[in-house]
Design an enzyme around this catalytic site. Sequence first.
Site, PDB file in Angstrom:
ATOM      1  N   THR A  88      -1.685   5.767  11.940  1.00  0.00           N
ATOM      2  CA  THR A  88      -1.091   6.388  13.117  1.00  0.00           C
ATOM      3  C   THR A  88      -2.161   6.671  14.159  1.00  0.00           C
ATOM      4  O   THR A  88      -3.335   6.876  13.827  1.00  0.00           O
ATOM      5  CB  THR A  88      -0.384   7.697  12.748  1.00  0.00           C
ATOM      6  OG1 THR A  88      -1.358   8.656  12.336  1.00  0.00           O
ATOM      7  CG2 THR A  88       0.620   7.482  11.622  1.00  0.00           C
ATOM      8  N   GLU A 130      -0.639   0.393  10.720  1.00  0.00           N
ATOM      9  CA  GLU A 130      -2.088   0.261  10.495  1.00  0.00           C
ATOM     10  C   GLU A 130      -2.842   1.544  10.819  1.00  0.00           C
ATOM     11  O   GLU A 130      -3.959   1.510  11.348  1.00  0.00           O
ATOM     12  CB  GLU A 130      -2.667  -0.904  11.305  1.00  0.00           C
ATOM     13  CG  GLU A 130      -1.967  -2.234  11.076  1.00  0.00           C
ATOM     14  CD  GLU A 130      -2.150  -2.802   9.679  1.00  0.00           C
ATOM     15  OE1 GLU A 130      -2.815  -2.152   8.856  1.00  0.00           O
ATOM     16  OE2 GLU A 130      -1.613  -3.876   9.402  1.00  0.00           O
ATOM     17  N   LEU A 140       0.827  -1.207   0.000  1.00  0.00           N
ATOM     18  CA  LEU A 140       0.000   0.000   0.000  1.00  0.00           C
ATOM     19  C   LEU A 140       0.861   1.257   0.000  1.00  0.00           C
ATOM     20  O   LEU A 140       0.706   2.134  -0.837  1.00  0.00           O
ATOM     21  CB  LEU A 140      -0.925   0.007   1.222  1.00  0.00           C
ATOM     22  CG  LEU A 140      -1.831  -1.211   1.449  1.00  0.00           C
ATOM     23  CD1 LEU A 140      -2.619  -1.028   2.740  1.00  0.00           C
ATOM     24  CD2 LEU A 140      -2.768  -1.414   0.268  1.00  0.00           C
ATOM     25  N   THR A 141       1.782   1.343   0.960  1.00  0.00           N
ATOM     26  CA  THR A 141       2.545   2.562   1.228  1.00  0.00           C
ATOM     27  C   THR A 141       3.532   2.881   0.110  1.00  0.00           C
ATOM     28  O   THR A 141       4.124   1.981  -0.495  1.00  0.00           O
ATOM     29  CB  THR A 141       3.306   2.404   2.559  1.00  0.00           C
ATOM     30  OG1 THR A 141       2.376   2.108   3.591  1.00  0.00           O
ATOM     31  CG2 THR A 141       4.060   3.675   2.908  1.00  0.00           C
ATOM     32  N   GLU A 142       3.722   4.172  -0.130  1.00  0.00           N
ATOM     33  CA  GLU A 142       4.690   4.652  -1.119  1.00  0.00           C
ATOM     34  C   GLU A 142       5.584   5.707  -0.476  1.00  0.00           C
ATOM     35  O   GLU A 142       5.283   6.200   0.623  1.00  0.00           O
ATOM     36  CB  GLU A 142       3.958   5.228  -2.333  1.00  0.00           C
ATOM     37  CG  GLU A 142       3.125   4.197  -3.075  1.00  0.00           C
ATOM     38  CD  GLU A 142       2.516   4.739  -4.371  1.00  0.00           C
ATOM     39  OE1 GLU A 142       2.773   5.924  -4.701  1.00  0.00           O
ATOM     40  OE2 GLU A 142       1.792   3.984  -5.031  1.00  0.00           O
ATOM     41  N   PRO A 143       6.677   6.085  -1.136  1.00  0.00           N
ATOM     42  CA  PRO A 143       7.559   7.112  -0.568  1.00  0.00           C
ATOM     43  C   PRO A 143       6.828   8.409  -0.228  1.00  0.00           C
ATOM     44  O   PRO A 143       7.181   9.085   0.742  1.00  0.00           O
ATOM     45  CB  PRO A 143       8.601   7.330  -1.673  1.00  0.00           C
ATOM     46  CG  PRO A 143       8.652   6.022  -2.393  1.00  0.00           C
ATOM     47  CD  PRO A 143       7.249   5.500  -2.373  1.00  0.00           C
TER      48      PRO A 143
END
Length: 387
Positions: A367, A365, A124-127
Amino acid sequence: MDFQLSDEQRLYRDTLRTFVDREIVPVAREWEHSGRYPTEIVDGMKQLGLFGLAVPEEYGGLDADTVSFALTFEEISRGWMGIAGILGSHSVTCWMLAKHGTQEQKDAYLPQLATGERRTGIALTEPGAGTDLQGIRTTARRDGDDYVVDGTKMWITNARHADPLPVLVKTDPHATPAHKGMSILLVPADSPGFEVTQDIGKLGYKGTESCEVVLTGVRVPSSQLLGGVEGRGLQQALSSLETGRINIAARSVGIAQRAYDEALSYARDREAFGQAIGDFQAVQLRLAEIAVKLQAARLMTYWAASRMDDGVRMDTESGMAKIFASEAALECATDAMRIHGGYGYSTEFEVERLYRDAPLMSIGEGTNDVLRGVVAKALLSGKATIK
């Protein structure tokens, strides 16, 4: 109102506890500091069927109730939180695939995911996009019967072992609102252009890799679109993160439990001024505080898990449990370190690892500050009540 585990749940917990004490606790400190991958522990979890926690029985999984799901992550994290990460991302995706996948996708993947023959994670997460998932830039352009995927993902657990790896993409980058143009593709690990480029160094959360994944012109068959319909990706991901928050809350309880165990043992054994330090009121107060926070976090986590088993929407409950338990874990780890004094800062004692692992629980999951906003909005709108 029953605050007791069932006989089956107690037996399951005892089995897990024996496994953790025999296979994880004796090696965790050495392997964590050396960076050794816990292959033998993973094999043990396969033998116990733990990779099938969130897989329906018809596909060979345990189809565990959510309280037992929480017990799993609590017990494993008591031994070594990083090991729970290997199982956590895998389980979140198994749940998502079982709930949202097409029949063909379920038949193709769930039986092998249940045994651990296949493993998976979720990208899911990207820079430039973590909490703000609608801000992702990874795209999937339709080209005949394929999607062509380009983008970069960060902090991906199990990246070197996931096959397939679900990847959140924008199938329509111009959609308004953005989530209507987001989908999830199940990307095979051997796809040309799919590359795990680096392992990201971390303060804690060792034992499992957290990687950067680069996708360059990766062709993915349209049959790998989760659920077979575009525009559902964010909804599919967020629904699975409800179980993820139970997972994080339970991991936090495991950290807090180990902090309590270590602090209690040290307070009994360590002597100063001719007596055990546990005889001093200052140490007693810290021990009591750890115990109170631990038990409160455990009960809140089990409560949220039981709500999910009741079949109700529980994003508020899981968010509350995750917030409270994760902050309790950090406070318990810190107090345990203080009870240990200078030795708490030494790599020869367990509490320094707990102190490094605990902060991630307030970030993963979602903050805690973002989740506080989610909880508050639910309360203000009347979608959730506290009585």
